[in-house]
Design a protein around this motif. Structure first.
Motif, PDB file in Angstrom:
ATOM      1  N   GLU A   1       0.606  -1.467   0.066  1.00 46.21           N
ATOM      2  CA  GLU A   1       0.020   0.022   0.023  1.00 46.21           C
ATOM      3  C   GLU A   1       1.049   1.253   0.005  1.00 46.21           C
ATOM      4  OE1 GLU A   1      -2.459  -0.601   3.204  1.00 46.21           O
ATOM      5  OE2 GLU A   1      -3.801  -1.814   1.896  1.00 46.21           O
TER       6      GLU A   1
ATOM      7  N   TYR B   1     -11.262  -2.910   2.267  1.00 55.36           N
ATOM      8  CA  TYR B   1     -12.312  -2.831   3.555  1.00 55.36           C
ATOM      9  C   TYR B   1     -13.224  -2.433   3.755  1.00 55.36           C
ATOM     10  CZ  TYR B   1      -7.586  -5.447   4.447  1.00 55.36           C
ATOM     11  OH  TYR B   1      -6.352  -6.187   4.224  1.00 55.36           O
TER      12      TYR B   1
ATOM     13  N   GLU C   1      -5.843  -7.753  -1.166  1.00 55.79           N
ATOM     14  CA  GLU C   1      -6.696  -7.673   0.408  1.00 55.79           C
ATOM     15  C   GLU C   1      -8.026  -7.636  -0.250  1.00 55.79           C
ATOM     16  OE1 GLU C   1      -4.608  -5.291   3.105  1.00 55.79           O
ATOM     17  OE2 GLU C   1      -2.738  -5.696   2.324  1.00 55.79           O
TER      18      GLU C   1
ATOM     19  N   TRP D   1      -8.947  -1.943  12.937  1.00 57.29           N
ATOM     20  CA  TRP D   1      -8.883  -0.011  12.616  1.00 57.29           C
ATOM     21  C   TRP D   1      -9.377   0.493  12.584  1.00 57.29           C
ATOM     22  CZ3 TRP D   1     -10.104   1.318   8.319  1.00 57.29           C
ATOM     23  CH2 TRP D   1     -10.220   0.218   6.519  1.00 57.29           C
TER      24      TRP D   1
ATOM     25  N   TYR E   1      -7.309 -10.999   2.972  1.00 63.28           N
ATOM     26  CA  TYR E   1      -6.030 -10.463   3.972  1.00 63.28           C
ATOM     27  C   TYR E   1      -6.842 -10.895   5.485  1.00 63.28           C
ATOM     28  CZ  TYR E   1      -2.397  -7.839   6.715  1.00 63.28           C
ATOM     29  OH  TYR E   1      -1.724  -7.877   7.896  1.00 63.28           O
TER      30      TYR E   1
HETATM   31  C1  GAL Z   1      -4.544  -3.063   5.206  1.00 65.86           C
HETATM   32  C2  GAL Z   1      -2.583  -3.858   4.935  1.00 65.86           C
HETATM   33  C3  GAL Z   1      -2.386  -4.808   5.574  1.00 65.86           C
HETATM   34  C4  GAL Z   1      -3.157  -4.397   6.798  1.00 65.86           C
HETATM   35  C5  GAL Z   1      -4.738  -4.872   6.811  1.00 65.86           C
HETATM   36  C6  GAL Z   1      -5.685  -4.859   7.887  1.00 65.86           C
HETATM   37  O1  GAL Z   1      -4.717  -1.733   4.981  1.00 65.86           O
HETATM   38  O2  GAL Z   1      -2.328  -3.199   3.866  1.00 65.86           O
HETATM   39  O3  GAL Z   1      -1.005  -5.170   5.922  1.00 65.86           O
HETATM   40  O4  GAL Z   1      -2.525  -4.229   7.570  1.00 65.86           O
HETATM   41  O5  GAL Z   1      -4.516  -3.517   6.377  1.00 65.86           O
HETATM   42  O6  GAL Z   1      -6.776  -5.023   7.992  1.00 65.86           O
END
Ligand code: GAL
Length: 693
Positions: A171, A298, A338, A346, A376
């Protein structure tokens, strides 16, 4: 134009792009994989874990993007033994490997010995060991050390058939901060000198006659730091230039690694990077040297309400489709590197996704023509900064979590679908006839962020709202840059395209004269590429094209609901509105229904040559006006639409139709009588999917 246009589409629809032919097998349609961190787990468990992945249906795995510390424990001493073992065990279980370069996380020996490689934040503090993306793209030292590391890896795996391809960094971005380090400062000056040649040119472009901001030498220029420019910014375009520069630095850092890999590895291994969808501090399109760009996704992390009371568990209906259509057109191929596996850690808060949502996202990703989808991650971490983040399996390392089960189901379905795959299936004519280009230039995002004019303005929100409106009409969309030939798109939309030059407007005009249907929205054409207004009437650059003057604009507070009338219906707005004065030959489609300018035009439409131009002068919160106007544009152009209920995304690929329901209600999809339903039913529950042909 219609004839040539459809012929053009028929020619291109069935063809695989160069990258597709080289790295992917069309008959597989999509391959599914998952992230694994061998360095974080007991080596005694690796075999068990890869076996489980394979048993679940995964076809590839992904590793090493954060493992610099383990691959080069001391400067110049590489250790790939452990990684070789992991690759070997993955291969034993028929899993291909996406190998990653580890530049996101420099080891501690590196940052202690060469602290000058660290990013300096807006506050003047530098990044600290223990995070990621805290290195400066501008640091020559970091480039040198990265290049050595990447070369060692590339040479090690150069002709290794088990390696499917490479991901550069992770990223690429600084996750919202910018780099103000001395290295960035020095490179910014060089960048400016290259661009402007003389300081006079820079002074003119930056408008430094304002607030005594004038420079007499490039060496006086500092990176504009909005935290320090606390009482206003004399030269907003200086900030835009800094953002352009930063994006260039990121792109050239990625390119540097791409060159090193390509100089060493077999042509059968692809090279990509995984960019964050929707993060505009970098610009993935700048990396045209990658075989393709991929993205990370996400949908549910506490940042959206979605559609209906469960929308926060389903995500925005447009999000995955938009990413598909943004990342794919650059090289005609993309994948999601991912995809959210379930609950994450997060977000501002981290709700459980709606039951079945992961399965719906997978189908939505598939529907956008993606060649691979990677989850992911495989195991939920037991320690570290992402502890509450779900994996395919839970904390015991073996029990499938709900997302894992949904992947499992999807992969079973894909294996069934592959049996029905027919090569070179042409896109249905009716669908191809709706093919729409959405024009995008990240400059417009940056410029309107520096000078938004209303706290409610968010360029990406506006662009995605227009995108969602088109998708609700079931149109296939490519999001493209200005260099793209537009002649194969019956409809082109340029949302809030504030910065234009004469060449772009001439290109639009020619497109319309040849039979295209152009739709422009609020704020378009106000400024030149330096962010200046023209010394002419307001929006002069587009007045002739749209056949209307723009008398003024207005914006309201969030809790006011002002009205627009269109086709006998009332729509509400408060973000931005242009008051239009149509010239002869231009039709008024919508008018303001209140405020002191009641009766003034809000949406206008005209014919020009063989095509049409429509200007939508009002930005609504719910996008309903935009959608209804667009529907009329398509219909007048003789293009049939298939309107979907809010929250439903319908796409076609490889001979299959896929509908996904992101709304919180049950909906029924229109499926032709003679269609064969392969999975699901036409009655869709929330997160429901139906696939038919
Ligand atoms: C993404 C990141 C990953 C991991 C993931 C967690 O944005 O590339 O390394 O942190 O989020 O959701």
């Amino acid at each position: 134009m219609k004839k040539t246009l459809l012929m053009g589409l028929a020619l291109t629809c069935g063809l695989a792009s160069q990258a597709q032919k080289q790295f992917f097998k069309p008959e597989k349609m999509v391959e599914t994989g998952v992230y694994y961190y061998p360095e974080a787990w007991d080596p005694a468990q690796w075999d068990r874990d890869f076996k489980k992945m394979s048993d679940m249906g995964f076809e590839f795995t992904h590793m090493a993007e954060f493992a610099w510390g383990q691959m080069e424990p001391t400067e110049g001493q590489y250790d790939f033994k452990w990684l070789d073992k992991a690759v070997e065990l993955a291969a034993k279980h028929n899993l291909k490997v996406i190998m990653c370069t580890p530049s996101a996380t420099p080891p501690v020996w590196l940052t202690r010995k060469y602290p000058e490689i660290l990013v300096e934040m807006q506050t003047g503090q530098t990044g600290q060991h223990g995070t990621r993306e805290h290195y400066s793209w501008s640091s020559a030292k970091y480039r040198e050390l990265t290049s050595k590391m990447v070369e060692a890896m590339a040479k090690h795996f150069a002709n290794d058939k088990r390696i499917w391809g490479w991901q550069i960094d992770n990223e690429p971005s600084h996750y919202g901060t910018y780099d103000y380090s001395p290295a960035a400062q020095a490179n910014f000056r060089i960048w400016l000198q290259k661009k402007y040649k003389t300081i006079d040119n820079l002074n003119k472009a930056w408008g430094t006659a304002f607030w005594s901001a004038i420079y007499s030498d490039f060496s006086q220029i500092e990176i504009p730091n909005e935290k320090r420019l606390y009482s206003g910014i004399a030269s907003p375009i200086s900030v835009v230039d800094f953002k352009r520069f930063s994006a260039d630095e990121c792109a050239s850092f990625v390119s540097m690694q791409c060159n090193v890999i390509k100089a060493n590895v077999s042509k059968e291994q692809f090279v990509t990077s995984n960019f964050m969808h929707g993060h505009t501090d970098v610009d993935p399109w700048r990396n045209k040297d990658l075989d393709f760009i991929s993205y990370t996704m996400y949908p549910v992390a506490g940042y959206t309400k979605g559609v209906g009371d469960q929308g926060f568990r389903l995500g925005d209906p447009w999000r995955i489709s938009y990413a598909n259509d943004f990342f794919r057109p650059l090289k005609g191929v993309t994948g999601v590197m991912e995809l959210q596996p379930g609950q994450v850690n997060w977000g501002s808060y981290n709700p459980q996704p709606y039951p079945g949502a992961v399965h719906a996202w997978l189908w939505n990703a598939f529907a956008g023509g993606l060649d691979f989808i990677c989850s992911y991650r495989f195991r939920q971490p037991l320690f570290g900064g992402e502890q509450f983040h779900y994996g395919m399996v839970g904390t015991d390392g073996v029990t499938e979590l709900n997302g894992g089960q949904q992947y499992n189901q999807f992969m079973k379905e894909i294996r069934e679908l592959r049996k029905l795959y027919k090569p070179n299936t042409q896109m249905p004519k009716e669908y191809a006839a709706r093919k729409t280009a959405l024009l995008y230039n990240v400059d417009n995002v940056w410029e309107t962020t520096v000078q938004p004019q209303t706290y409610q303005w968010n360029q990406i929100t506006h662009v995605t709202k227009c995108y969602n409106a088109v998708k609700l009409l079931s149109a296939p969309v490519d999001i493209v840059g200005e260099d793209r030939d537009l002649s194969s798109y019956p409809v082109v939309i340029a949302p809030a395209y504030q910065m234009v030059d004469e060449a772009l407007v001439a290109k639009w005009k020619k497109y319309v004269e040849n039979g295209g249907n152009l739709v422009l929205t609020v704020r378009t054409g106000l400024k030149d590429r330096n962010g200046h207004f023209r010394e002419a009437q307001w929006a002069n650059a587009i007045v002739d094209l749209i056949g209307a003057k723009i008398a003024m604009n207005d914006m309201l507070d969030n809790d006011i609901k002002a009205k627009v009338s269109f086709n006998g219906n009332t729509y509400f707005w408060n973000n931005w509105a242009d008051m239009l004065e149509p010239m002869q030959g231009t039709e008024t489609w919508a008018t303001y229904a209140d405020q002191f300018y009641a009766g003034k035009a809000s949406v206008i439409h005209r014919k020009l040559g063989k095509g049409t131009v429509t200007y939508i002068g009002t930005d609504t919160d719910d996008g309903k006006l935009e959608k209804d106007v667009l529907k009329k544009v398509y219909e007048l152009a003789g293009i049939s639409t298939n309107e979907q209920p809010e929250g439903v995304m319908v796409n076609w690929r490889d001979g299959f139709w896929i509908a996904v329901n992101y709304s919180s209600s049950n909906v029924t999809i229109n499926i032709p009588q003679d269609a064969k339903i392969i999975f699901g039913t036409k009655e869709l529950t929330p997160a429901g999917v139906v696939v038919w042909k």
